[in-house]
Design a protein around this motif. Structure first.
Motif, PDB file in Angstrom:
ATOM      1  N   THR A   1       0.815  -1.213   0.000  1.00  0.00           N
ATOM      2  CA  THR A   1       0.000   0.000   0.000  1.00  0.00           C
ATOM      3  C   THR A   1       0.848   1.262   0.000  1.00  0.00           C
ATOM      4  O   THR A   1       0.537   2.228  -0.701  1.00  0.00           O
ATOM      5  CB  THR A   1      -0.923   0.013   1.239  1.00  0.00           C
ATOM      6  OG1 THR A   1      -1.639  -1.212   1.296  1.00  0.00           O
ATOM      7  CG2 THR A   1      -1.901   1.165   1.167  1.00  0.00           C
ATOM      8  N   PHE A   2       1.929   1.275   0.776  1.00  0.00           N
ATOM      9  CA  PHE A   2       2.699   2.503   0.904  1.00  0.00           C
ATOM     10  C   PHE A   2       3.591   2.797  -0.294  1.00  0.00           C
ATOM     11  O   PHE A   2       4.263   3.823  -0.326  1.00  0.00           O
ATOM     12  CB  PHE A   2       3.544   2.506   2.192  1.00  0.00           C
ATOM     13  CG  PHE A   2       4.008   1.169   2.659  1.00  0.00           C
ATOM     14  CD1 PHE A   2       3.255   0.483   3.595  1.00  0.00           C
ATOM     15  CD2 PHE A   2       5.155   0.600   2.175  1.00  0.00           C
ATOM     16  CE1 PHE A   2       3.670  -0.767   4.034  1.00  0.00           C
ATOM     17  CE2 PHE A   2       5.574  -0.638   2.614  1.00  0.00           C
ATOM     18  CZ  PHE A   2       4.823  -1.330   3.555  1.00  0.00           C
ATOM     19  N   PHE A   3       3.623   1.907  -1.301  1.00  0.00           N
ATOM     20  CA  PHE A   3       4.376   2.194  -2.518  1.00  0.00           C
ATOM     21  C   PHE A   3       3.462   2.348  -3.733  1.00  0.00           C
ATOM     22  O   PHE A   3       3.941   2.440  -4.867  1.00  0.00           O
ATOM     23  CB  PHE A   3       5.395   1.081  -2.801  1.00  0.00           C
ATOM     24  CG  PHE A   3       6.458   0.948  -1.747  1.00  0.00           C
ATOM     25  CD1 PHE A   3       7.084   2.069  -1.234  1.00  0.00           C
ATOM     26  CD2 PHE A   3       6.833  -0.289  -1.268  1.00  0.00           C
ATOM     27  CE1 PHE A   3       8.067   1.953  -0.254  1.00  0.00           C
ATOM     28  CE2 PHE A   3       7.809  -0.419  -0.301  1.00  0.00           C
ATOM     29  CZ  PHE A   3       8.423   0.703   0.218  1.00  0.00           C
ATOM     30  N   GLU A   4       2.152   2.383  -3.503  1.00  0.00           N
ATOM     31  CA  GLU A   4       1.199   2.426  -4.618  1.00  0.00           C
ATOM     32  C   GLU A   4       1.393   3.647  -5.507  1.00  0.00           C
ATOM     33  O   GLU A   4       1.172   3.574  -6.718  1.00  0.00           O
ATOM     34  CB  GLU A   4      -0.235   2.404  -4.073  1.00  0.00           C
ATOM     35  CG  GLU A   4      -0.679   1.052  -3.569  1.00  0.00           C
ATOM     36  CD  GLU A   4      -2.085   1.081  -2.997  1.00  0.00           C
ATOM     37  OE1 GLU A   4      -2.697   0.005  -2.908  1.00  0.00           O
ATOM     38  OE2 GLU A   4      -2.567   2.177  -2.629  1.00  0.00           O
ATOM     39  N   GLU A   5       1.790   4.759  -4.930  1.00  0.00           N
ATOM     40  CA  GLU A   5       1.903   5.994  -5.698  1.00  0.00           C
ATOM     41  C   GLU A   5       3.329   6.270  -6.160  1.00  0.00           C
ATOM     42  O   GLU A   5       3.607   7.332  -6.693  1.00  0.00           O
ATOM     43  CB  GLU A   5       1.373   7.165  -4.870  1.00  0.00           C
ATOM     44  CG  GLU A   5      -0.111   7.023  -4.525  1.00  0.00           C
ATOM     45  CD  GLU A   5      -0.621   8.160  -3.665  1.00  0.00           C
ATOM     46  OE1 GLU A   5       0.196   8.985  -3.232  1.00  0.00           O
ATOM     47  OE2 GLU A   5      -1.850   8.224  -3.436  1.00  0.00           O
ATOM     48  N   PHE A   6       4.229   5.318  -5.945  1.00  0.00           N
ATOM     49  CA  PHE A   6       5.611   5.481  -6.398  1.00  0.00           C
ATOM     50  C   PHE A   6       5.689   5.301  -7.921  1.00  0.00           C
ATOM     51  O   PHE A   6       5.021   4.449  -8.490  1.00  0.00           O
ATOM     52  CB  PHE A   6       6.524   4.453  -5.735  1.00  0.00           C
ATOM     53  CG  PHE A   6       7.122   4.904  -4.434  1.00  0.00           C
ATOM     54  CD1 PHE A   6       6.348   5.574  -3.496  1.00  0.00           C
ATOM     55  CD2 PHE A   6       8.448   4.679  -4.136  1.00  0.00           C
ATOM     56  CE1 PHE A   6       6.882   5.998  -2.291  1.00  0.00           C
ATOM     57  CE2 PHE A   6       9.003   5.099  -2.940  1.00  0.00           C
ATOM     58  CZ  PHE A   6       8.220   5.762  -2.018  1.00  0.00           C
ATOM     59  N   SER A   7       6.521   6.095  -8.549  1.00  0.00           N
ATOM     60  CA  SER A   7       6.754   5.941  -9.983  1.00  0.00           C
ATOM     61  C   SER A   7       7.658   4.730 -10.227  1.00  0.00           C
ATOM     62  O   SER A   7       8.301   4.218  -9.301  1.00  0.00           O
ATOM     63  CB  SER A   7       7.428   7.203 -10.533  1.00  0.00           C
ATOM     64  OG  SER A   7       8.709   7.380  -9.943  1.00  0.00           O
ATOM     65  N   GLU A   8       7.704   4.276 -11.466  1.00  0.00           N
ATOM     66  CA  GLU A   8       8.585   3.159 -11.816  1.00  0.00           C
ATOM     67  C   GLU A   8      10.033   3.502 -11.476  1.00  0.00           C
ATOM     68  O   GLU A   8      10.785   2.665 -10.974  1.00  0.00           O
ATOM     69  CB  GLU A   8       8.449   2.841 -13.311  1.00  0.00           C
ATOM     70  CG  GLU A   8       7.116   2.251 -13.714  1.00  0.00           C
ATOM     71  CD  GLU A   8       7.024   0.762 -13.412  1.00  0.00           C
ATOM     72  OE1 GLU A   8       8.064   0.090 -13.440  1.00  0.00           O
ATOM     73  OE2 GLU A   8       5.906   0.286 -13.148  1.00  0.00           O
ATOM     74  N   GLU A   9      10.411   4.735 -11.749  1.00  0.00           N
ATOM     75  CA  GLU A   9      11.787   5.172 -11.471  1.00  0.00           C
ATOM     76  C   GLU A   9      12.099   5.092  -9.981  1.00  0.00           C
ATOM     77  O   GLU A   9      13.174   4.633  -9.577  1.00  0.00           O
ATOM     78  CB  GLU A   9      11.980   6.616 -11.959  1.00  0.00           C
ATOM     79  CG  GLU A   9      13.382   7.142 -11.772  1.00  0.00           C
ATOM     80  CD  GLU A   9      13.528   8.576 -12.261  1.00  0.00           C
ATOM     81  OE1 GLU A   9      14.629   9.132 -12.128  1.00  0.00           O
ATOM     82  OE2 GLU A   9      12.539   9.132 -12.774  1.00  0.00           O
ATOM     83  N   ALA A  10      11.149   5.516  -9.156  1.00  0.00           N
ATOM     84  CA  ALA A  10      11.354   5.477  -7.706  1.00  0.00           C
ATOM     85  C   ALA A  10      11.432   4.035  -7.207  1.00  0.00           C
ATOM     86  O   ALA A  10      12.235   3.717  -6.322  1.00  0.00           O
ATOM     87  CB  ALA A  10      10.227   6.223  -7.000  1.00  0.00           C
ATOM     88  N   LEU A  11      10.601   3.160  -7.758  1.00  0.00           N
ATOM     89  CA  LEU A  11      10.633   1.756  -7.356  1.00  0.00           C
ATOM     90  C   LEU A  11      11.955   1.101  -7.743  1.00  0.00           C
ATOM     91  O   LEU A  11      12.529   0.309  -6.976  1.00  0.00           O
ATOM     92  CB  LEU A  11       9.465   0.996  -7.989  1.00  0.00           C
ATOM     93  CG  LEU A  11       8.079   1.335  -7.437  1.00  0.00           C
ATOM     94  CD1 LEU A  11       6.986   0.621  -8.238  1.00  0.00           C
ATOM     95  CD2 LEU A  11       7.964   0.967  -5.967  1.00  0.00           C
ATOM     96  N   HIS A  12      12.461   1.436  -8.915  1.00  0.00           N
ATOM     97  CA  HIS A  12      13.767   0.902  -9.328  1.00  0.00           C
ATOM     98  C   HIS A  12      14.867   1.402  -8.394  1.00  0.00           C
ATOM     99  O   HIS A  12      15.813   0.656  -8.084  1.00  0.00           O
ATOM    100  CB  HIS A  12      14.074   1.306 -10.769  1.00  0.00           C
ATOM    101  CG  HIS A  12      13.403   0.445 -11.802  1.00  0.00           C
ATOM    102  ND1 HIS A  12      13.686  -0.903 -11.943  1.00  0.00           N
ATOM    103  CD2 HIS A  12      12.448   0.730 -12.737  1.00  0.00           C
ATOM    104  CE1 HIS A  12      12.939  -1.401 -12.916  1.00  0.00           C
ATOM    105  NE2 HIS A  12      12.188  -0.447 -13.407  1.00  0.00           N
ATOM    106  N   ALA A  13      14.758   2.632  -7.945  1.00  0.00           N
ATOM    107  CA  ALA A  13      15.742   3.166  -6.997  1.00  0.00           C
ATOM    108  C   ALA A  13      15.701   2.393  -5.682  1.00  0.00           C
ATOM    109  O   ALA A  13      16.742   2.134  -5.067  1.00  0.00           O
ATOM    110  CB  ALA A  13      15.481   4.652  -6.758  1.00  0.00           C
TER     111      ALA A  13
END
Length: 335
Positions: A135-147
């Motif tokens: 839930t707490f990463f739902e609004e993360f962009s692909e770039e942020a998730l890769h980071a």
């Protein structure tokens, strides 16, 4: 934004007039209220008001408190969702797992460097899928998730080795299971297992989180990706700031324009912080109604930021709204 949150007091003499009468009188009513507010601040220059409530400080406080609320809410939502997932295998169908002697004597996370697998290749797809489910990463962009995935390190545990301990307040890492399985122990009793693609240790995302359960490896060479909780928090704060920055800039634009008297007259820190904290940005499509004429519940006000907004009363077209015009000031007329 809610009119009540701005500190407008209820007027006991004000009844709920019909919408048609309210529409014709709402500007006069607001004007009377503003004359009183202006009389208290007219002797202060803008610089003096800014010195009373430094907007930059208020915005920073708003971001920090808002982020804590968001993290807490997302963690609650995550735990409720987690409890419903099929991956939770009740202890009656699991074999018992016993931690090695002395495992609970100290914080097991202090021993993480011993479990670090140097040069290990991470399964980016598995990690990405796992993070997107949270839930707490739902609004993360692909770039942020890769980071986030880049920041993860690989740790390996043997059967029975403890990863986190229940009651520990000095937890440091957040984990995603990569291979094998881990068992959750509550009060030293097996509760459920965690399979690859799922996570544990989310409490480190809270400033003062306490581990609600212990987690041990339930098979040989159980593997987990992990990252420091503070690293996750910093990235969550960056994401939250980016989302709120446009809203706060718009609030500043409204205040600096001095065209919207209701907000220009806000002179104390509580009111300004409420404005920064609770204001939301909304985008309306063409022909979408912002406020409908007629009876209804009115508990929020809007400010026109950009685009074209037309007005209509009793089927008659009126002038378009100017930029920073207040919409729905009848919400200030509550009992």
């Amino acid at each position: 934004i809610s009119s009540a949150s701005l500190g407008f007091d209820a007027d006991p003499e004000t009844k709920s007039p019909s919408i048609s009468r309210m529409a014709s009188n709402e500007s006069d009513t607001s004007r009377r209220r503003l004359q009183y507010a202006k009389s208290k601040t007219s002797s202060m220059s803008m610089s003096e008001r800014d010195s009373v409530a430094d907007r930059d400080v208020l915005k920073q406080v708003t971001i920090e408190s808002g982020m804590e609320r968001e993290i807490s809410q997302k963690l609650r939502d995550h735990m409720q969702r987690q409890a419903r997932e099929d991956r939770l295998i009740l202890s009656k169908s699991m074999k018992s797992v016993t931690a090695p002697p002395g495992a609970e004597a100290a914080n097991p996370e202090n021993e993480l460097p011993r479990h670090l697998v140097h040069g290990a290749i991470k399964d980016a797809n598995l990690a990405m899928t796992a993070l997107k489910k949270l839930t707490f990463f739902e609004e993360f962009s692909e770039e942020a998730l890769h980071a986030l995935i880049e920041a993860m390190k690989v740790y390996e545990f043997e059967e029975g080795e403890m990863v986190i301990r229940q009651g520990e307040t000095d937890g440091t890492h957040f984990f995603v299971v990569a291979a094998g399985s881990f068992v959750v122990l509550k009060d030293r009793r097996p509760h459920c297992t965690i399979q690859p693609g799922n996570s544990f240790g989310e409490s480190v995302l809270l400033l003062f989180g306490e581990r609600s359960a212990s987690v041990c490896a339930s098979c040989s060479r159980a593997t987990a990706y992990a990252m420091e909780g503070m690293t996750v928090r910093e990235m969550m704060q960056q994401q939250y700031e980016q989302r709120r920055q446009q809203v706060m800039q718009s609030v500043d634009d409204v205040l600096n324009s001095e065209k919207c008297d209701v907000f220009t007259c806000l002179s104390n820190g509580y009111q300004l912080q409420s404005l920064y904290d609770q204001a939301e940005m909304r985008v309306f499509e063409e022909n979408e109604t912002l406020i409908a004429e007629g009876p209804g519940k009115y508990d929020e006000v809007m400010v026109h930021l950009s685009g074209r907004v037309s007005k209509q009363a009793r089927g008659v077209e009126l002038d378009e709204l100017e930029q920073y015009a207040l919409i729905g000031d009848r919400a200030f007329l509550f009992q």
